[in-house]
Design a protein around this motif. Structure first.
Motif, PDB file in Angstrom:
ATOM      1  N   TYR A 172      -4.073  -6.054  -8.266  1.00  0.00           N
ATOM      2  CA  TYR A 172      -4.570  -4.952  -7.439  1.00  0.00           C
ATOM      3  C   TYR A 172      -3.576  -3.792  -7.494  1.00  0.00           C
ATOM      4  CZ  TYR A 172      -7.134  -3.061  -3.361  1.00  0.00           C
ATOM      5  OH  TYR A 172      -7.899  -2.291  -2.510  1.00  0.00           O
ATOM      6  N   PHE A 173      -2.293  -4.114  -7.397  1.00  0.00           N
ATOM      7  CA  PHE A 173      -1.209  -3.132  -7.487  1.00  0.00           C
ATOM      8  C   PHE A 173      -1.238  -2.429  -8.841  1.00  0.00           C
ATOM      9  CE2 PHE A 173       3.280  -2.318  -8.672  1.00  0.00           C
ATOM     10  CZ  PHE A 173       3.672  -1.494  -7.636  1.00  0.00           C
ATOM     11  N   LEU A 174      -1.389  -3.196  -9.918  1.00  0.00           N
ATOM     12  CA  LEU A 174      -1.420  -2.610 -11.258  1.00  0.00           C
ATOM     13  C   LEU A 174      -2.637  -1.701 -11.426  1.00  0.00           C
ATOM     14  CD1 LEU A 174      -0.332  -5.618 -13.533  1.00  0.00           C
ATOM     15  CD2 LEU A 174       1.054  -3.698 -12.729  1.00  0.00           C
ATOM     16  N   ASP A 175      -3.784  -2.121 -10.892  1.00  0.00           N
ATOM     17  CA  ASP A 175      -4.985  -1.285 -10.992  1.00  0.00           C
ATOM     18  C   ASP A 175      -4.788   0.066 -10.304  1.00  0.00           C
ATOM     19  OD1 ASP A 175      -6.599  -2.789 -12.585  1.00  0.00           O
ATOM     20  OD2 ASP A 175      -7.822  -3.627 -10.977  1.00  0.00           O
ATOM     21  N   LYS A 176      -4.048   0.075  -9.202  1.00  0.00           N
ATOM     22  CA  LYS A 176      -3.840   1.307  -8.436  1.00  0.00           C
ATOM     23  C   LYS A 176      -2.802   2.231  -9.076  1.00  0.00           C
ATOM     24  CE  LYS A 176      -6.410   0.677  -4.651  1.00  0.00           C
ATOM     25  NZ  LYS A 176      -7.404   1.657  -4.170  1.00  0.00           N
ATOM     26  N   VAL A 177      -1.812   1.643  -9.791  1.00  0.00           N
ATOM     27  CA  VAL A 177      -0.643   2.420 -10.200  1.00  0.00           C
ATOM     28  C   VAL A 177      -0.647   2.817 -11.669  1.00  0.00           C
ATOM     29  CG1 VAL A 177       1.880   2.356 -10.434  1.00  0.00           C
ATOM     30  CG2 VAL A 177       0.797   1.468  -8.360  1.00  0.00           C
ATOM     31  N   VAL A 178      -1.008   1.907 -12.588  1.00  0.00           N
ATOM     32  CA  VAL A 178      -0.721   2.149 -14.010  1.00  0.00           C
ATOM     33  C   VAL A 178      -1.882   2.818 -14.749  1.00  0.00           C
ATOM     34  CG1 VAL A 178       0.790   0.135 -13.997  1.00  0.00           C
ATOM     35  CG2 VAL A 178      -1.505  -0.094 -14.940  1.00  0.00           C
ATOM     36  N   ASN A 179      -1.539   3.481 -15.871  1.00  0.00           N
ATOM     37  CA  ASN A 179      -2.558   4.064 -16.746  1.00  0.00           C
ATOM     38  C   ASN A 179      -2.414   3.597 -18.195  1.00  0.00           C
ATOM     39  OD1 ASN A 179      -0.356   5.593 -17.706  1.00  0.00           O
ATOM     40  ND2 ASN A 179      -0.852   7.321 -16.357  1.00  0.00           N
ATOM     41  N   GLN A 180      -1.445   2.708 -18.441  1.00  0.00           N
ATOM     42  CA  GLN A 180      -1.282   2.082 -19.754  1.00  0.00           C
ATOM     43  C   GLN A 180      -0.835   0.638 -19.549  1.00  0.00           C
ATOM     44  OE1 GLN A 180       1.292   4.230 -22.554  1.00  0.00           O
ATOM     45  NE2 GLN A 180       0.960   6.087 -21.381  1.00  0.00           N
ATOM     46  N   VAL A 181      -1.230  -0.221 -20.479  1.00  0.00           N
ATOM     47  CA  VAL A 181      -0.801  -1.624 -20.427  1.00  0.00           C
ATOM     48  C   VAL A 181      -0.285  -2.027 -21.806  1.00  0.00           C
ATOM     49  CG1 VAL A 181      -1.511  -4.027 -20.086  1.00  0.00           C
ATOM     50  CG2 VAL A 181      -2.439  -2.236 -18.605  1.00  0.00           C
ATOM     51  N   TYR A 182       0.930  -2.570 -21.841  1.00  0.00           N
ATOM     52  CA  TYR A 182       1.476  -3.175 -23.053  1.00  0.00           C
ATOM     53  C   TYR A 182       1.465  -4.691 -22.839  1.00  0.00           C
ATOM     54  CZ  TYR A 182       3.290   1.139 -25.193  1.00  0.00           C
ATOM     55  OH  TYR A 182       3.417   2.372 -25.791  1.00  0.00           O
ATOM     56  N   SER A 239       0.837  -1.210   0.000  1.00  0.00           N
ATOM     57  CA  SER A 239       0.000   0.000   0.000  1.00  0.00           C
ATOM     58  C   SER A 239       0.866   1.252   0.000  1.00  0.00           C
ATOM     59  CB  SER A 239      -0.928   0.002   1.221  1.00  0.00           C
ATOM     60  OG  SER A 239      -1.803  -1.102   1.176  1.00  0.00           O
ATOM     61  N   TRP A 240       1.952   1.229   0.789  1.00  0.00           N
ATOM     62  CA  TRP A 240       2.858   2.383   0.807  1.00  0.00           C
ATOM     63  C   TRP A 240       3.505   2.576  -0.566  1.00  0.00           C
ATOM     64  CZ3 TRP A 240       8.017   2.763  -0.397  1.00  0.00           C
ATOM     65  CH2 TRP A 240       8.613   4.015  -0.150  1.00  0.00           C
ATOM     66  N   LEU A 241       3.971   1.472  -1.177  1.00  0.00           N
ATOM     67  CA  LEU A 241       4.643   1.565  -2.482  1.00  0.00           C
ATOM     68  C   LEU A 241       3.684   2.101  -3.545  1.00  0.00           C
ATOM     69  CD1 LEU A 241       7.183   1.079  -4.148  1.00  0.00           C
ATOM     70  CD2 LEU A 241       6.409  -1.270  -4.534  1.00  0.00           C
ATOM     71  N   GLU A 242       2.424   1.670  -3.498  1.00  0.00           N
ATOM     72  CA  GLU A 242       1.420   2.191  -4.435  1.00  0.00           C
ATOM     73  C   GLU A 242       1.320   3.713  -4.336  1.00  0.00           C
ATOM     74  OE1 GLU A 242      -1.507  -1.709  -4.273  1.00  0.00           O
ATOM     75  OE2 GLU A 242      -2.055   0.137  -3.249  1.00  0.00           O
ATOM     76  N   GLN A 243       1.202   4.208  -3.111  1.00  0.00           N
ATOM     77  CA  GLN A 243       1.060   5.656  -2.909  1.00  0.00           C
ATOM     78  C   GLN A 243       2.321   6.391  -3.363  1.00  0.00           C
ATOM     79  OE1 GLN A 243       0.037   6.102   1.216  1.00  0.00           O
ATOM     80  NE2 GLN A 243      -1.940   5.111   1.014  1.00  0.00           N
TER      81      GLN A 243
END
Length: 643
Positions: free
Chosen positions: A224-234, A203-207
């Motif tokens: 869950y981590f990817l949903d919180k952090v990224v805005n593009q997917v390759y 959770s800390w790393l995501e923020q």
């Protein structure tokens, strides 16, 4: 601003093609996930971009002043320095500037320089210039930055003079991540950064990454981590790459929609081609229609024929079944204490597991989650407390260390030797469902990758047909697709599940309850991971309000203001409690009405003769009953908290 471009990149290992015609672009503040099956070439691409590997053809373009930071998966920080001294090496330039500033300060304070006004002014100007540069470069906060990152990555309990060479492998990996984050490169490349991190650290790393100033390129199996952090997917698949906008969940939706759209276009074109071919065949030989047939043939020749959309690559395909049902009471643990010999890790543990429960056991690393599971299966002895098992309970246990199988047997014999009465075809079929096909079953177990070992361990678990599965980090080493297959198999499993996982997406899909383990005992939450977090925040808020009320009592014991504040907060909490009770009661009433309607439908002759419809209605009835029971439990919990 474009920080980096990959153009027509191709890579072989020997004669085997790994990557073909890869195109990728990274701009300022991009948050990019690189996804794909194990073996698709994700880590290879990251290593090429970061300069760790060469490419066969193509081009990587970036401005000279753009810095790249890369952390390979499971990379431990090797150093002869202490934790603090190693982190300080990131800021050598700032430390050098700091030394120069101290030297200039001494010169400014030296009376001999006053005798030369020009030299003195020159020193003052140099000092001002260097001080501004030092401040703008973070010179007055770099030590605070170090403490913040070390705290976030759970080194706050360490003595910072601890020598790095004395740390464990997982701690060295976290420290390597900490050092890379402190360097703040323009492009931050992370290969599985979530390994060895507990949920709080994740959770800390995501923020931290959400607020990161540079661009980020990540490979991770934590959805869950990817949903919180990224805005593009390759997505890397079949040696090529495709870009999608949005987070991981949005990528899945877009991918499914794209496949459906492409398949419809393909079918439409195939239908058109068939009509043209039929017309040509029937009319080419006839004098009266040959010109039209020739025109159709030219039309057909000019068409660009679409390839059939390939869809997803082959996935594992398996289901967990049981030999026989257990009783309603599966396990009861009363006032348990766990640990090793005289070293108690956690005590006051209460577990009451019913048939059909799917329970996630959560808590920070080191609190004893794996120890508790091993105590339940009697691999370790309970230090105190009583444990009882229900009737007909059979346990299937998946140890996270099972993925480190080191046997010199073949894959086929590793499974067949456990079930020698089964014929080879049946064993091969099971292994085939876990993607071990053809000569794959003749591989030596010790030579398998982490993901392959995990799939083999799951195949052994499946063969047990146990009605109570105890799973310790079952998604470790699995790629995203295999995780989803495992989730679906466990969701359909007719038995009871107790599992430990750091995969919050997995917990959300699977858990009907969350049990939090601490050194002082267990706390049960009726719901998935998001519900658990919501309740945690509520408890923190209540604690804060209570502490504020206590502070008011201590600071102003007999003032009207203190009484007013406490009364105000108490009324606010009471309004919230009443609102929630009203919501629950209203929802229960709605569900009970729906339940009555569904039960009346089953009496309709047109319905009860349709077996599929009856099954569907019965499933809906069971779901409504479960929802009502959960709401009643929450209602009782709120009422009890007010007593």
């Amino acid at each position: 601003m474009i920080l980096l471009q990959v153009q027509q990149l191709t890579k072989h290992f020997g004669a085997e093609l790994i990557l073909s015609n890869i195109k990728l672009e990274i701009q300022t503040r991009d948050r990019i996930a690189l996804v794909g099956r194990n073996g698709a070439g994700k880590s290879t691409l990251l290593k090429i971009i970061s300069g760790q590997l060469s490419l066969d053809s193509g081009e990587i373009m970036k401005p000279k002043d753009v810095s790249i930071g890369y952390l390979a998966q499971n990379t431990g920080l090797e150093s002869s320095l202490s934790i603090w001294d190693e982190m300080l090496t990131v800021f050598k330039d700032l430390q050098k500037m700091e030394t120069q500033l101290r030297e200039l300060e001494q010169k400014i304070a030296d009376p001999t320089y006053y005798e030369n006004p020009d030299l003195h002014q020159k020193i003052l100007s140099e000092y001002d210039r260097l001080q501004v540069k030092f401040k703008d470069s973070g010179g007055y906060q770099y030590e605070a930055d170090i403490r913040s990152v070390l705290h976030g990555l759970r080194f706050d309990t360490f003595d910072y003079s601890t020598m790095i060479e004395t740390l464990s492998g997982g701690q060295k990996t976290r420290l390597a991540l900490a050092k890379l984050l402190l360097t703040k490169p323009d492009v931050l490349i992370l290969d599985e950064p979530t390994n060895h991190l507990d949920i709080d650290t994740l959770s800390w790393l995501e923020q931290y990454l959400q607020g990161y100033d540079g661009a980020i390129l990540i490979v991770s199996h934590d959805r869950y981590f990817l949903d919180k952090v990224v805005n593009q997917v390759y997505e890397l698949s079949r040696h090529s790459i495709q870009k999608f906008h949005g987070n991981y969940s949005q990528y899945l939706v877009q991918k499914a929609e794209q496949y459906e759209r492409d398949f419809k276009q393909y079918e439409k074109q195939q239908e058109e081609v068939a009509k043209l071919q039929d017309f040509i065949q029937r009319n080419l030989a006839r004098a009266s229609t040959t010109k039209r047939a020739q025109s159709r043939r030219k039309q057909l020749e000019k068409m660009t024929i679409m390839d059939k959309p390939l869809g997803d690559e082959k996935s594992a395909n398996f289901t967990f079944d049981i030999e026989r049902q257990s009783g309603n009471e599966v396990l009861n643990l009363v006032n348990g204490a766990i640990g090793y010999e005289d070293n108690i890790i956690a005590k006051g543990i209460q577990l009451a597991i019913k048939k059909g429960d799917s329970i996630a056991l959560v808590g920070p690393n080191g609190v004893g989650k794996s120890t508790l599971l091993k105590s339940i299966i009697k691999k370790l002895t309970l230090l105190s407390g009583n444990i009882s098992y229900g009737s007909n309970v059979t346990i299937g246990y998946y140890d996270q260390e099972q993925a480190n199988l080191t046997s010199n047997k073949t894959v086929l014999n590793e499974l067949w030797d456990d079930y020698p009465l089964k014929d080879e075809k049946e064993i091969r079929t099971v292994l085939g469902n876990f993607l071990f096909t053809g000569d794959d079953v003749l591989k030596t177990v010790s030579s398998l990758s982490g993901g392959e070992k995990a799939r083999l361990a799951l195949s052994k678990l499946l063969m047990q047909r146990a009605n109570f599965l105890i799973l310790d980090e079952p998604t470790n080493h699995l790629d995203l697709d295999s995780k989803e297959v495992l989730e679906n198999a466990l969701i359909d499993y007719p038995g009871t599940i107790l599992f430990v996982s750091h995969d919050r997406y997995f917990i959300n899909r699977l858990a009907t309850k969350v049990i939090e383990l601490s050194k002082e005992g267990t706390t049960e939450f009726l719901g998935d991971y998001d519900y658990y977090i919501e309740k945690q925040l509520e408890l923190l808020e209540l604690k804060r309000l209570k502490n504020e009320g206590q502070k008011l009592v201590e600071d102003k014991p007999n003032t009207a203001r203190q009484s007013y504040q406490l009364d105000k907060e108490a009324k606010k909490l009471e309004r919230q409690r009443k609102r929630r009770i009203e919501e629950i009661e209203s929802t229960i009433e709605q569900y009970e009405n729906e339940l009555q309607q569904k039960e009346e439908l089953l009496c309709d002759p047109n319905i009860y003769q349709d077996h599929e419809k009856v099954t569907e209605i019965n499933d809906e009835i069971e779901k409504l009953k479960t929802d009502i029971d959960e709401l009643m439990s929450e209602w009782a919990e709120i009422e009890e908290s007010n007593e």
